[in-house]
Design a protein around this motif. Sequence first.
Motif, PDB file in Angstrom:
ATOM      1  N   GLY A  93       0.809  -1.213   0.000  1.00 17.79           N
ATOM      2  CA  GLY A  93       0.000   0.000   0.000  1.00 17.79           C
ATOM      3  C   GLY A  93       0.840   1.261   0.000  1.00 17.79           C
ATOM      4  N   ILE A  94       1.920   1.259   0.779  1.00 14.57           N
ATOM      5  CA  ILE A  94       2.820   2.418   0.821  1.00 14.57           C
ATOM      6  C   ILE A  94       3.373   2.701  -0.569  1.00 14.57           C
ATOM      7  N   GLU A  95       3.900   1.670  -1.201  1.00 12.88           N
ATOM      8  CA  GLU A  95       4.575   1.863  -2.482  1.00 12.88           C
ATOM      9  C   GLU A  95       3.613   2.212  -3.612  1.00 12.88           C
ATOM     10  N   THR A  96       2.403   1.698  -3.527  1.00 14.23           N
ATOM     11  CA  THR A  96       1.440   1.956  -4.585  1.00 14.23           C
ATOM     12  C   THR A  96       1.143   3.449  -4.726  1.00 14.23           C
ATOM     13  N   LEU A  97       1.246   4.197  -3.637  1.00 12.98           N
ATOM     14  CA  LEU A  97       0.947   5.625  -3.707  1.00 12.98           C
ATOM     15  C   LEU A  97       2.065   6.428  -4.368  1.00 12.98           C
ATOM     16  N   TYR A  98       3.326   6.025  -4.211  1.00 13.70           N
ATOM     17  CA  TYR A  98       4.398   6.836  -4.802  1.00 13.70           C
ATOM     18  C   TYR A  98       5.016   6.240  -6.067  1.00 13.70           C
ATOM     19  N   THR A 128      -7.654   2.712  -3.793  1.00 15.98           N
ATOM     20  CA  THR A 128      -7.623   1.424  -3.104  1.00 15.98           C
ATOM     21  C   THR A 128      -6.504   1.385  -2.069  1.00 15.98           C
ATOM     22  N   ALA A 129      -5.338   1.935  -2.400  1.00 14.30           N
ATOM     23  CA  ALA A 129      -4.221   1.919  -1.449  1.00 14.30           C
ATOM     24  C   ALA A 129      -4.535   2.749  -0.215  1.00 14.30           C
ATOM     25  N   MET A 130      -5.145   3.907  -0.409  1.00 16.99           N
ATOM     26  CA  MET A 130      -5.452   4.752   0.750  1.00 16.99           C
ATOM     27  C   MET A 130      -6.481   4.092   1.659  1.00 16.99           C
ATOM     28  N   ARG A 131      -7.494   3.496   1.061  1.00 17.33           N
ATOM     29  CA  ARG A 131      -8.497   2.798   1.873  1.00 17.33           C
ATOM     30  C   ARG A 131      -7.858   1.632   2.620  1.00 17.33           C
ATOM     31  N   GLY A 132      -7.028   0.861   1.923  1.00 19.06           N
ATOM     32  CA  GLY A 132      -6.389  -0.278   2.564  1.00 19.06           C
ATOM     33  C   GLY A 132      -5.440   0.127   3.674  1.00 19.06           C
ATOM     34  N   LEU A 133      -4.641   1.167   3.455  1.00 22.11           N
ATOM     35  CA  LEU A 133      -3.715   1.628   4.487  1.00 22.11           C
ATOM     36  C   LEU A 133      -4.468   2.148   5.704  1.00 22.11           C
ATOM     37  N   GLY A 134      -5.616   2.779   5.464  1.00 20.85           N
ATOM     38  CA  GLY A 134      -6.413   3.246   6.592  1.00 20.85           C
ATOM     39  C   GLY A 134      -6.882   2.104   7.473  1.00 20.85           C
ATOM     40  N   LEU A 135      -7.209   0.965   6.860  1.00 17.37           N
ATOM     41  CA  LEU A 135      -7.616  -0.209   7.630  1.00 17.37           C
ATOM     42  C   LEU A 135      -6.415  -0.862   8.323  1.00 17.37           C
ATOM     43  N   VAL A 175      -7.502  -4.967  -0.222  1.00 15.96           N
ATOM     44  CA  VAL A 175      -7.709  -3.720  -0.953  1.00 15.96           C
ATOM     45  C   VAL A 175      -6.390  -3.099  -1.420  1.00 15.96           C
ATOM     46  N   VAL A 176      -5.325  -3.148  -0.587  1.00 15.85           N
ATOM     47  CA  VAL A 176      -4.082  -2.496  -1.014  1.00 15.85           C
ATOM     48  C   VAL A 176      -3.478  -3.146  -2.246  1.00 15.85           C
ATOM     49  N   GLN A 177      -3.776  -4.433  -2.473  1.00 19.13           N
ATOM     50  CA  GLN A 177      -3.179  -5.095  -3.633  1.00 19.13           C
ATOM     51  C   GLN A 177      -4.070  -5.046  -4.864  1.00 19.13           C
ATOM     52  N   TYR A 178      -5.245  -4.462  -4.740  1.00 21.04           N
ATOM     53  CA  TYR A 178      -6.169  -4.407  -5.866  1.00 21.04           C
ATOM     54  C   TYR A 178      -5.617  -3.439  -6.924  1.00 21.04           C
ATOM     55  N   GLY A 179      -5.290  -3.971  -8.076  1.00 18.60           N
ATOM     56  CA  GLY A 179      -4.804  -3.144  -9.175  1.00 18.60           C
ATOM     57  C   GLY A 179      -3.306  -2.971  -9.236  1.00 18.60           C
ATOM     58  N   ILE A 180      -2.551  -3.580  -8.319  1.00 18.50           N
ATOM     59  CA  ILE A 180      -1.107  -3.331  -8.327  1.00 18.50           C
ATOM     60  C   ILE A 180      -0.363  -4.256  -9.279  1.00 18.50           C
ATOM     61  N   SER A 181      -0.950  -5.393  -9.652  1.00 18.83           N
ATOM     62  CA  SER A 181      -0.313  -6.340 -10.572  1.00 18.83           C
ATOM     63  C   SER A 181      -1.118  -6.363 -11.855  1.00 18.83           C
ATOM     64  N   ARG A 182      -0.624  -5.625 -12.853  1.00 19.23           N
ATOM     65  CA  ARG A 182      -1.360  -5.431 -14.095  1.00 19.23           C
ATOM     66  C   ARG A 182      -0.517  -5.892 -15.282  1.00 19.23           C
ATOM     67  N   PRO A 183      -1.130  -6.191 -16.397  1.00 18.44           N
ATOM     68  CA  PRO A 183      -0.359  -6.629 -17.564  1.00 18.44           C
ATOM     69  C   PRO A 183       0.741  -5.633 -17.921  1.00 18.44           C
ATOM     70  N   GLY A 184       1.972  -6.072 -17.821  1.00 18.45           N
ATOM     71  CA  GLY A 184       3.103  -5.238 -18.210  1.00 18.45           C
ATOM     72  C   GLY A 184       3.590  -4.266 -17.181  1.00 18.45           C
ATOM     73  N   GLU A 185       2.945  -4.159 -16.017  1.00 22.47           N
ATOM     74  CA  GLU A 185       3.422  -3.209 -15.020  1.00 22.47           C
ATOM     75  C   GLU A 185       2.906  -3.561 -13.634  1.00 22.47           C
ATOM     76  N   THR A 186       3.548  -2.960 -12.643  1.00 20.50           N
ATOM     77  CA  THR A 186       3.163  -3.156 -11.254  1.00 20.50           C
ATOM     78  C   THR A 186       3.483  -1.882 -10.484  1.00 20.50           C
ATOM     79  N   THR A 187       2.887  -1.727  -9.320  1.00 18.65           N
ATOM     80  CA  THR A 187       3.216  -0.574  -8.470  1.00 18.65           C
ATOM     81  C   THR A 187       4.236  -0.927  -7.394  1.00 18.65           C
ATOM     82  N   LEU A 188       4.706  -2.166  -7.360  1.00 18.21           N
ATOM     83  CA  LEU A 188       5.772  -2.500  -6.416  1.00 18.21           C
ATOM     84  C   LEU A 188       7.019  -1.715  -6.797  1.00 18.21           C
ATOM     85  N   SER A 189       7.749  -1.236  -5.789  1.00 19.19           N
ATOM     86  CA  SER A 189       8.804  -0.272  -6.056  1.00 19.19           C
ATOM     87  C   SER A 189      10.047  -0.569  -5.222  1.00 19.19           C
ATOM     88  N   ILE A 190      10.688   0.474  -4.748  1.00 16.88           N
ATOM     89  CA  ILE A 190      12.042   0.343  -4.227  1.00 16.88           C
ATOM     90  C   ILE A 190      12.125  -0.436  -2.921  1.00 16.88           C
TER      91      ILE A 190
END
Length: 400
Positions: free
Chosen positions: A214-219, A230-237, A264-279
Amino acid sequence: MSRRDGFRFEYDPGVLRFGSGSVDDLADELARQGFDRALLVCGSTVGNSPAVIDPVTEGLGDRLGGVFAETTTKKRLATAVEGTEAMDAHDADVLVALGGGSSLDVAKVISVLDAADRDPAAIGREFEERGTISIPSGSLAPIVAIPTTLAGADLSTVAGVTAAPDGGLVDAPTSGGVGDPRLMPGAIVYDPALVATTPKSILAASAMNGFDKGIETLYARTATPVTDATAMRGLGLLRDGLRRLGDEGPTEDVLEPVLEGTMVVQYGISRPGETTLSIVHAFGHGLTRSYDVQQGAAHGVVAPHVLRYLFEEVDGRRDLLADALGVGDAADRAEAIVDAVADVRDALDLPARLRDVDGPEPDEFPAVAEAILEDSFVANAPAGLEPTQEAIEAVLEDAY
């Protein structure tokens, strides 16, 4: 990312089922999706734990073809080969992965190998040469995921896998993975009652991994307005739920919002050809691929230090992060975010220093930093952040 930026969001998740007792309806879900015989894929501990496996086998009923309780945290290619043989032996047309991310990853590799229908020796040679396995066109064996941890590896189209010479498929230790939109599970069943059977120590470590998604998905450079929401809602929980998990332990009541947040935080982070996972995940890979460090523990150690480095270099969408973590009123939002992440780690009683885990010593930091820089997730670092060998080593030294 400015709101004026254009984006393309392609995402096709499986059916989501949530709630205590939801595994009771597994046979119904398989019937709805046209599956007849399931091979249940899990580890030996889960396979020998009636409180975990019995509700699942009972929920599958007549649609249970057999149980393959052989997965391990190593996620071995040889295990997947054996799983393919078990799938054939039980005439299974669907894989039901029960447990942590390891079981789900092995199930995905089984699906690939089942479709490839190739000699295992040839697959081993390809994996050793390329770090991946060719995935044929056409349909793959479908997967139903039943997570019992909080790592957030469920809504994903990729899987990690390793191989060692003792498995008979490679001559040298090899790690890599597979990825394809067809590997997205057809259904994911989130059952707080089932997750409550997992020991607190395992849940705590896995939760840090899910929390950081969730943290990484935002930046991440690949962030979208959809994943912001989705990331903000998930992090709030998760920000409150994980502290409560640390204080009270795993009960259905405690885990319900935590499991929802993880979903919720992982919803949409693994998509065809890209991801929001980061450093942060790149650091996790650099530490766990060569050292006996659990992924969540590695995240707990390095995440605050990586975030502090990130905020020294770029904005990192700190306003959104601060709001999501409940520290939007702080005078220094960057430092408040770092403290909030460290507070969650400490509430989960995870290690805070690299020297306290079975990781690298300082003289090994250059090699670890090189591995981190080569990780594909570094490309998703926030715009303007250009990590260097020297900077990565400095983060490791601060974490030590």
